[in-house]
Design a protein around this motif. Structure first.
Motif, mmCIF file in Angstrom:
data_model
loop_
_atom_site.group_PDB
_atom_site.id
_atom_site.type_symbol
_atom_site.label_atom_id
_atom_site.label_comp_id
_atom_site.label_asym_id
_atom_site.label_seq_id
_atom_site.Cartn_x
_atom_site.Cartn_y
_atom_site.Cartn_z
ATOM 1 N N ILE A 244 0.839 -1.205 0.000
ATOM 2 C CA ILE A 244 0.000 0.000 0.000
ATOM 3 C C ILE A 244 0.869 1.248 0.000
ATOM 4 C CG2 ILE A 244 -1.679 1.342 1.318
ATOM 5 C CD1 ILE A 244 -2.869 -1.270 2.334
ATOM 6 N N ASP A 245 1.877 1.288 0.867
ATOM 7 C CA ASP A 245 2.745 2.463 0.966
ATOM 8 C C ASP A 245 3.422 2.766 -0.364
ATOM 9 O OD1 ASP A 245 2.044 2.492 3.646
ATOM 10 O OD2 ASP A 245 3.918 1.578 4.329
ATOM 11 N N THR A 247 2.487 1.791 -3.372
ATOM 12 C CA THR A 247 1.506 2.141 -4.395
ATOM 13 C C THR A 247 1.034 3.581 -4.235
ATOM 14 O OG1 THR A 247 0.779 -0.167 -4.547
ATOM 15 C CG2 THR A 247 -0.714 1.509 -5.412
ATOM 16 N N VAL A 248 0.845 4.021 -3.007
ATOM 17 C CA VAL A 248 0.463 5.416 -2.762
ATOM 18 C C VAL A 248 1.553 6.361 -3.278
ATOM 19 C CG1 VAL A 248 0.104 7.144 -0.948
ATOM 20 C CG2 VAL A 248 -1.080 4.942 -0.841
ATOM 21 N N ALA A 263 -3.210 9.052 -8.662
ATOM 22 C CA ALA A 263 -3.839 9.377 -7.381
ATOM 23 C C ALA A 263 -5.128 10.168 -7.543
ATOM 24 C CB ALA A 263 -2.860 10.152 -6.505
ATOM 25 N N THR A 268 -8.646 4.649 -7.813
ATOM 26 C CA THR A 268 -7.414 4.483 -7.045
ATOM 27 C C THR A 268 -7.655 4.803 -5.578
ATOM 28 O OG1 THR A 268 -6.085 5.079 -8.967
ATOM 29 C CG2 THR A 268 -5.030 5.248 -6.805
ATOM 30 N N ARG A 269 -8.304 5.918 -5.328
ATOM 31 C CA ARG A 269 -8.547 6.327 -3.944
ATOM 32 C C ARG A 269 -9.413 5.306 -3.202
ATOM 33 N NH1 ARG A 269 -10.124 12.533 -5.602
ATOM 34 N NH2 ARG A 269 -8.012 13.265 -6.082
ATOM 35 N N VAL A 272 -7.337 2.037 -2.485
ATOM 36 C CA VAL A 272 -6.366 2.226 -1.412
ATOM 37 C C VAL A 272 -7.065 2.313 -0.057
ATOM 38 C CG1 VAL A 272 -4.689 3.840 -0.421
ATOM 39 C CG2 VAL A 272 -4.560 3.231 -2.844
ATOM 40 N N GLN A 276 -6.546 -0.388 2.947
ATOM 41 C CA GLN A 276 -6.011 0.020 4.235
ATOM 42 C C GLN A 276 -6.957 -0.336 5.371
ATOM 43 O OE1 GLN A 276 -2.676 1.971 4.785
ATOM 44 N NE2 GLN A 276 -3.290 0.450 6.291
ATOM 45 N N MET A 329 -3.096 -3.780 -5.156
ATOM 46 C CA MET A 329 -2.032 -2.788 -5.324
ATOM 47 C C MET A 329 -1.204 -3.078 -6.580
ATOM 48 S SD MET A 329 -2.588 -0.672 -2.884
ATOM 49 C CE MET A 329 -4.333 -1.106 -3.118
#
Length: 382
Positions: A244-245, A247-248, A263, A268-269, A272, A276, A329
């Protein structure tokens, strides 16, 4: 130098772990200098009794360390998990403990859950077996082998009618290592095969699961296999968080066909945020189940079958969630996820490899269900 607070280990080791990640991946094992640093920092002493130089840390603290190391590198976290068999010092008698913790150096273990066979003989047992995927065996001093005691060519049963399964501590010189770790995921774990041919193990180096630990303190009064089982799930939770980190970070710079950045896309939002939330919930469930075992140990109460089932269910649930997160991801990264220069590529294959462990098998949900219906789980060391 060993740190006094095990929770500091991921921060203390972060720079070295990240620097060695690609080298470990290319050589299919941890570099010697990183292994020495892990040993010197006390990463292999998390569950070792205090009088033997260990942390004797609570299970939830240990799982937190595994998870945070998993965010740094899956292979390192996996080896640290599989090397933390220092609780044997609480199970073995004083003679056996003295043989392992002999003052020469801090002993490092490796283990495989698949069983070999042990035949009783005068003063101990003759152990034979071929154990596959023994992570970290290249740097280990001792092999904690699971084996079934045999009599008359058949497994000996305990008083409760189940096979007599015990732990046998074998010194490095009693085994041979086969270089079989030719894989794509978790390459740095050096998970090669171990072969033992009729090795003698004295009675004092044999531990049993069906007897109370010699050291009756909270950590060792719990269900002993639980000191091992959930560690692999904690590692994959950390690996999924790393996905996740990364990919963000990628989404803030990766361009889309519409000219914006990844983003800015609602999909995408949403992906994620969903990943999370599910991951944090799975982590809370695992720590809650482990915490219940801690409470039982502190109170001197026996861990119930329902509590053990809760832990297994939390592990299987974490595996399901982590698999979804890793795929999600990887998919978000598009073609960028294919390239080795992108960290998500290695995180994805490492995480998927870790999820292949038998402890993450979907079949364990069925075993949990058996317990819920008042039946035996039908799984060894459940």
């Amino acid at each position: 130098m060993i740190t006094a607070d095990p929770s500091e280990l991921p921060v203390l080791l972060e720079r070295s772990v990240r620097a060695a990640a690609r080298k470990a991946d290319s050589m299919a094992d941890l570099p010697d200098d990183l292994f020495r640093e892990l040993r010197d920092a006390g990463a292999f002493r998390l569950l070792t009794p205090r009088e033997l130089g260990g942390h004797e840390a609570p299970l939830t603290t240990v799982l937190d360390v595994y998870e945070r190391l998993g965010r740094l590198d899956a292979s390192v976290a996996w080896v640290v998990w599989n090397a933390n068999w220092g609780f044997l010092g609480a199970l073995l008698d004083e003679r056996g403990t003295a043989l392992i913790w002999n003052g020469e150096k801090d002993p490092v273990f490796a283990n495989s859950g698949s069983p070999g066979v042990a035949v009783p003989t005068e003063g101990g047992y003759r152990v034979t077996g071929h154990w596959k995927i023994v992570s970290g065996i290249g740097g280990a001093d001792w092999f904690a082998a699971v084996a079934v005691v045999m009599e008359g060519g058949a497994p000996r049963e305990t008083a409760s009618g189940v096979p007599d399964v015990r732990l046998f501590a074998l010194a490095r010189e009693q085994l041979s290592i086969r270089q079989t770790w030719d894989v794509t995921g978790m390459r740095g774990s050096g998970s090669n095969d171990v072969v033992v041919d009729d090795a003698f193990v004295p009675e004092e180096l044999v531990a049993r699961f069906d007897r109370p630990a010699r050291l009756q303190r909270p950590l060792y009064r719990t269900f002993v296999p639980a000191l091992v089982l959930p560690g692999c799930s904690a590692v994959v939770l950390g690996v999924a968080q790393a996905a996740i980190d990364e990919t963000v970070a990628l989404a803030t710079v990766k361009k889309t066909v519409n000219g914006g950045v990844l983003a800015d896309a609602p999909r995408t939002r949403s992906a994620v945020a969903r990943a999370q939330a599910e991951l944090r919930a799975a982590g809370l469930l695992l720590r809650s189940a482990a915490g219940a075992l801690e409470v039982a140990g502190e109170a001197g109460r026996e861990v119930t079958m329902d509590q053990r089932a809760d832990l297994r269910a939390a592990m299987s649930h974490a595996a399901d969630v982590c698999r979804r997160v890793l795929v999600s991801m990887y998919e978000l990264g598009g073609s960028t996820s294919l390239y080795r220069r992108n960290h998500v590529e290695r995180i994805f294959r490492d995480g998927m490899a870790a999820l292949q462990h038998a402890n993450h098998s979907a079949d364990l949900f069925e075993a949990v269900g058996r317990v819920r219906f008042g039946r035996e789980p039908g799984v060894p060391l459940f």
